[in-house]
Design a protein around this motif. Sequence first.
Motif, mmCIF file in Angstrom:
data_model
loop_
_atom_site.group_PDB
_atom_site.id
_atom_site.type_symbol
_atom_site.label_atom_id
_atom_site.label_comp_id
_atom_site.label_asym_id
_atom_site.label_seq_id
_atom_site.Cartn_x
_atom_site.Cartn_y
_atom_site.Cartn_z
ATOM 1 N N GLY A 241 0.809 -1.222 0.000
ATOM 2 C CA GLY A 241 0.000 0.000 0.000
ATOM 3 C C GLY A 241 0.839 1.268 0.000
ATOM 4 O O GLY A 241 0.357 2.322 -0.397
ATOM 5 N N ALA A 242 2.101 1.169 0.440
ATOM 6 C CA ALA A 242 2.965 2.354 0.417
ATOM 7 C C ALA A 242 3.314 2.691 -1.035
ATOM 8 O O ALA A 242 3.279 1.831 -1.912
ATOM 9 C CB ALA A 242 4.231 2.095 1.216
ATOM 10 N N ILE A 243 3.642 3.965 -1.275
ATOM 11 C CA ILE A 243 3.896 4.443 -2.635
ATOM 12 C C ILE A 243 5.016 3.649 -3.319
ATOM 13 O O ILE A 243 4.849 3.169 -4.443
ATOM 14 C CB ILE A 243 4.289 5.939 -2.617
ATOM 15 N N ALA A 244 6.151 3.482 -2.639
ATOM 16 C CA ALA A 244 7.289 2.777 -3.251
ATOM 17 C C ALA A 244 6.902 1.338 -3.567
ATOM 18 O O ALA A 244 7.268 0.790 -4.612
ATOM 19 C CB ALA A 244 8.504 2.818 -2.329
ATOM 20 N N TYR A 245 6.138 0.726 -2.666
ATOM 21 C CA TYR A 245 5.683 -0.651 -2.903
ATOM 22 C C TYR A 245 4.818 -0.711 -4.156
ATOM 23 O O TYR A 245 4.995 -1.580 -5.017
ATOM 24 C CB TYR A 245 4.885 -1.160 -1.696
ATOM 25 N N GLU A 246 3.883 0.234 -4.266
ATOM 26 C CA GLU A 246 2.971 0.236 -5.420
ATOM 27 C C GLU A 246 3.728 0.441 -6.731
ATOM 28 O O GLU A 246 3.404 -0.150 -7.754
ATOM 29 C CB GLU A 246 1.896 1.323 -5.261
ATOM 30 N N ILE A 247 4.757 1.298 -6.683
ATOM 31 C CA ILE A 247 5.546 1.537 -7.900
ATOM 32 C C ILE A 247 6.347 0.281 -8.253
ATOM 33 O O ILE A 247 6.393 -0.141 -9.405
ATOM 34 C CB ILE A 247 6.466 2.760 -7.719
ATOM 35 N N LEU A 248 6.954 -0.333 -7.228
ATOM 36 C CA LEU A 248 7.694 -1.580 -7.461
ATOM 37 C C LEU A 248 6.763 -2.630 -8.066
ATOM 38 O O LEU A 248 7.115 -3.313 -9.039
ATOM 39 C CB LEU A 248 8.287 -2.088 -6.136
ATOM 40 N N ARG A 249 5.572 -2.737 -7.502
ATOM 41 C CA ARG A 249 4.596 -3.715 -7.988
ATOM 42 C C ARG A 249 4.282 -3.442 -9.470
ATOM 43 O O ARG A 249 4.271 -4.347 -10.299
ATOM 44 C CB ARG A 249 3.312 -3.615 -7.154
ATOM 45 N N ASN A 250 4.045 -2.180 -9.797
ATOM 46 C CA ASN A 250 3.728 -1.813 -11.178
ATOM 47 C C ASN A 250 4.877 -2.167 -12.125
ATOM 48 O O ASN A 250 4.660 -2.670 -13.229
ATOM 49 C CB ASN A 250 3.423 -0.312 -11.253
ATOM 50 N N VAL B 140 7.242 -4.462 -11.658
ATOM 51 C CA VAL B 140 7.386 -5.921 -11.762
ATOM 52 C C VAL B 140 6.247 -6.504 -12.595
ATOM 53 O O VAL B 140 6.475 -7.249 -13.555
ATOM 54 C CB VAL B 140 7.418 -6.566 -10.356
ATOM 55 N N GLU B 141 5.015 -6.151 -12.245
ATOM 56 C CA GLU B 141 3.863 -6.703 -12.966
ATOM 57 C C GLU B 141 3.828 -6.241 -14.417
ATOM 58 O O GLU B 141 3.263 -6.915 -15.278
ATOM 59 C CB GLU B 141 2.560 -6.307 -12.264
ATOM 60 N N GLY B 142 4.406 -5.082 -14.688
ATOM 61 C CA GLY B 142 4.439 -4.563 -16.053
ATOM 62 C C GLY B 142 5.440 -5.291 -16.934
ATOM 63 O O GLY B 142 5.500 -5.069 -18.130
ATOM 64 N N GLY B 143 6.259 -6.167 -16.322
ATOM 65 C CA GLY B 143 7.161 -7.002 -17.118
ATOM 66 C C GLY B 143 8.524 -6.384 -17.404
ATOM 67 O O GLY B 143 9.219 -6.826 -18.328
ATOM 68 N N PHE B 144 8.932 -5.384 -16.614
ATOM 69 C CA PHE B 144 10.250 -4.769 -16.815
ATOM 70 C C PHE B 144 11.327 -5.835 -16.725
ATOM 71 O O PHE B 144 11.365 -6.621 -15.776
ATOM 72 C CB PHE B 144 10.470 -3.701 -15.725
ATOM 73 N N ASP B 145 12.234 -5.910 -17.709
ATOM 74 C CA ASP B 145 13.221 -6.982 -17.664
ATOM 75 C C ASP B 145 14.631 -6.478 -17.361
ATOM 76 O O ASP B 145 15.602 -7.211 -17.514
ATOM 77 C CB ASP B 145 13.174 -7.856 -18.921
ATOM 78 N N GLY B 146 14.705 -5.223 -16.877
ATOM 79 C CA GLY B 146 16.002 -4.719 -16.423
ATOM 80 C C GLY B 146 16.221 -5.056 -14.957
ATOM 81 O O GLY B 146 15.448 -5.794 -14.349
ATOM 82 N N ARG B 147 17.297 -4.516 -14.396
ATOM 83 C CA ARG B 147 17.608 -4.765 -12.999
ATOM 84 C C ARG B 147 16.751 -3.857 -12.120
ATOM 85 O O ARG B 147 16.552 -2.682 -12.415
ATOM 86 C CB ARG B 147 19.101 -4.492 -12.757
ATOM 87 N N ILE B 148 16.211 -4.386 -11.022
ATOM 88 C CA ILE B 148 15.366 -3.604 -10.103
ATOM 89 C C ILE B 148 15.978 -3.674 -8.713
ATOM 90 O O ILE B 148 16.187 -4.769 -8.178
ATOM 91 C CB ILE B 148 13.931 -4.180 -10.037
ATOM 92 N N VAL B 149 16.254 -2.520 -8.134
ATOM 93 C CA VAL B 149 16.891 -2.479 -6.815
ATOM 94 C C VAL B 149 16.047 -1.692 -5.818
ATOM 95 O O VAL B 149 16.063 -0.460 -5.816
ATOM 96 C CB VAL B 149 18.291 -1.834 -6.902
ATOM 97 N N PRO B 150 15.286 -2.382 -4.964
ATOM 98 C CA PRO B 150 14.553 -1.652 -3.921
ATOM 99 C C PRO B 150 15.525 -1.271 -2.804
ATOM 100 O O PRO B 150 16.372 -2.087 -2.411
ATOM 101 C CB PRO B 150 13.539 -2.683 -3.409
ATOM 102 N N VAL B 151 15.409 -0.039 -2.307
ATOM 103 C CA VAL B 151 16.336 0.428 -1.271
ATOM 104 C C VAL B 151 15.563 1.010 -0.084
ATOM 105 O O VAL B 151 14.684 1.860 -0.250
ATOM 106 C CB VAL B 151 17.292 1.513 -1.818
ATOM 107 N N ASN B 152 15.912 0.521 1.107
ATOM 108 C CA ASN B 152 15.369 1.085 2.347
ATOM 109 C C ASN B 152 16.354 0.762 3.461
ATOM 110 O O ASN B 152 16.813 -0.384 3.564
ATOM 111 C CB ASN B 152 13.987 0.485 2.658
ATOM 112 N N PRO B 153 16.702 1.754 4.297
ATOM 113 C CA PRO B 153 17.717 1.555 5.342
ATOM 114 C C PRO B 153 17.438 0.328 6.212
ATOM 115 O O PRO B 153 18.358 -0.305 6.723
ATOM 116 C CB PRO B 153 17.617 2.837 6.178
#
Lengths: 438, 438
Positions: free
Chosen positions: A19-28, A30-43
């Motif tokens: 439900g958090a903004i970063a989560y929703e963007i990550l979900r979009n 991933v679900e959108g099929g991006f095939d590059g590298r994805i790096v989520p960052v949080n301390p």
Amino acid sequence: MDFFFYPKSVAIFGSFKEGAIAYEILRNIVEGGFDGRIVPVNPKGGTVEIAGKAFEIRPKLEEPVDAAIIAIPAKFVPSLIDEIGELIKGAVVISAGFSEVGNVELERELVEKARKHGIRIIGPNCAGIFGVHGKFFGSFEVRVKPGGLALISQSGAFGGAALAMGNDERIGFSAFVSYGNAADLNESDFLRYFADDKNTKAIALYIEGVRDGRRFMEALRYAAGKKPVIILKAGKSKSGARAAASHTGSLAGSYEIYRAAFKQAGAIEVEEMEGLFDAAKAFEMYEKAGRRVAVITNSGGPGVLATDKLESLGLEIAQLSDETVEELRSFLPPQCSVKNPIDLIADADYERYKKTIEIVCRDGNVDALLVICVPPIFVPSEEIAKAVIDAECDKPVIVNFMAGELVRDGVKLLEEGGIKNFPTPERAAKALAWLSRR
Amino acid sequence: MDFFFYPKSVAIFGSFKEGAIAYEILRNIVEGGFDGRIVPVNPKGGTVEIAGKAFEIRPKLEEPVDAAIIAIPAKFVPSLIDEIGELIKGAVVISAGFSEVGNVELERELVEKARKHGIRIIGPNCAGIFGVHGKFFGSFEVRVKPGGLALISQSGAFGGAALAMGNDERIGFSAFVSYGNAADLNESDFLRYFADDKNTKAIALYIEGVRDGRRFMEALRYAAGKKPVIILKAGKSKSGARAAASHTGSLAGSYEIYRAAFKQAGAIEVEEMEGLFDAAKAFEMYEKAGRRVAVITNSGGPGVLATDKLESLGLEIAQLSDETVEELRSFLPPQCSVKNPIDLIADADYERYKKTIEIVCRDGNVDALLVICVPPIFVPSEEIAKAVIDAECDKPVIVNFMAGELVRDGVKLLEEGGIKNFPTPERAAKALAWLSRR
């Protein structure tokens, strides 16, 4: 700006709780099929699962990526930019709480850090970006299908609503950018970029005001010289301009000046939100159209409505050549009208439509066709749709199949054939008017 | 004319082979749930089955009925009228082939026979009639749900398309009449009848031209004095008027004269087909509205677009009272704008919408509200729909939930609550403008 719209790798900063903004963007993404590298960052580190796939959350970014998407509290953004500046090419700052709420100093600091590292910023206070052909959905807004329209929206919420309405209208998009406060990159930069983007066939622009009038005009002229630029300007009225000023902080300026500027630059201005989609649909099919229109219909009334609208928009009801009239007369039932608008009457079928479209299309006095179909009697609407698809014609054909459920199957078939439907005669007429302004 | 729109018995003349016009009308009447007497008539006799129910086809009509629907070849119609004239009160003549194809004499004969027997004629060359509250669907056009709109259409095909589009817009109808050549009854008669019809709340009229200007003006003034009359006039342009003349044979006349006449009579003229439905939706909910509008939104951009449109249509952006501003300020987050348009920002929820609507509604400077909702974050659109439904407000509230699929559930809920949705801010603004013209 390819690193924004066709990134090979992306880092996302923020909270990855559902439900958090970063989560929703990550979900979009991933679900959108991006095939590059994805790096989520949080301390805090940890992992986050999307669609059955687990991603390790890095405590900090330690590898180079093309773009960063940042959705952390505003006050931490400038120092983050300073920290990761050498690892990224650009950042999309979703976070709100900058100049739009009076924190001008914080926004200045953000830009300063970006300049220091030679990177570009989209936002802050924006809804993010889509690079649809790179399958990169870097926004929490609803995903769209690939196509030729790049949507540039000053207002994030407007942009999001427009994407969803575009889905309803089955419009294909090449890109979306919501640029919020435009601290660094703004409408002029995006106009130039999409003018040169090979996947973009037309550009739609929602603006309330612009930063730098001269720069905007140059960019608009450049873009409109390469492809259709459709503009919806908000803040046209006195109260509207005042509201825009409090909304995006931009001076809407005198509408008359904008209007003249759009025209001079060769852009297509639409009056209403509905027009943005209708024009986009028209330009998805055709680059332009001439002004002499032939109307073909199976019902008199809608033919008259289309004619009224065409004429009021400055188009011409084409004067059919004598050969065309004779050819039509030779096979059409005597009750049909062979004068423009051409009335094929209620029992018109596949053959009658197809032959008429082809004959009229060959007429040197005709630049474009407007084909209307109310629910035909005796045949299903698919038959008429097939006639429109099959008819050989190298001129723009704008179609108005009308009556909701009764022509749904016909409209579906048209769309499968790459032909967009306009739901009323007047909206079809407006589509031709926009095409004629190129 | 109750015998037409609330008949207790009806005879249908024509062929009852599946797909034939008389068969389709019979099917519509039976499937529509008409509970009066139904008498199919064809010289060949036999039976016809509809929805598992067998009807005996009489070789001739021998019993009195309220209305006859006639779909036999044109040349036999006058003598049929002469034959059954004493058994019926009125006839709807679907058959084509009269004055519209030059058979003026045949039409004259038809009227003469009707006069001789003191009965009234609708048509010929028409698509039939609906009396929706009497469950009488005496036309082959698509059936509609009961409601307050009476649709009077000179063009049958336009009327049919409008009914189907009305279904799509979930408009409820009281009646439909397509009057074709208007040999006897015409637009003026129907205007007067529906002005007095208790089930009709608003009248929508599609015309290309009128028969008798003075009579029309009197009827229009009478009807518009009792309920909203929405008019779509076709044949406004030079080419449109010419096309109308060849279509219904009626002289479209100078549009400027019509326009002035509509205004003088207090009718609401709409520019486009889309406006006919939007105005009908507005008047289905409200009788009228004042000119000072408050805009409430969860997104700045659409609020600005609504404001622009309202002002360009001559409405006022209400100046909120100091008490209203204070009350709003007391509970809204500081980022919200409490100036009209009121921006509740993206995370607005049920409480924020409901309270704001109620506070603004109590403001003596506000006549009407325009409530906009783009897909809210954190809550589903149904929450906002519920807020709009629950808010206590005795002033007109026009709603624009936008973004297709993303607000579909909210829009559904609104509609169940009797609130029609307008898909764009501009269309919502136009609805208020029409309401303000009463």
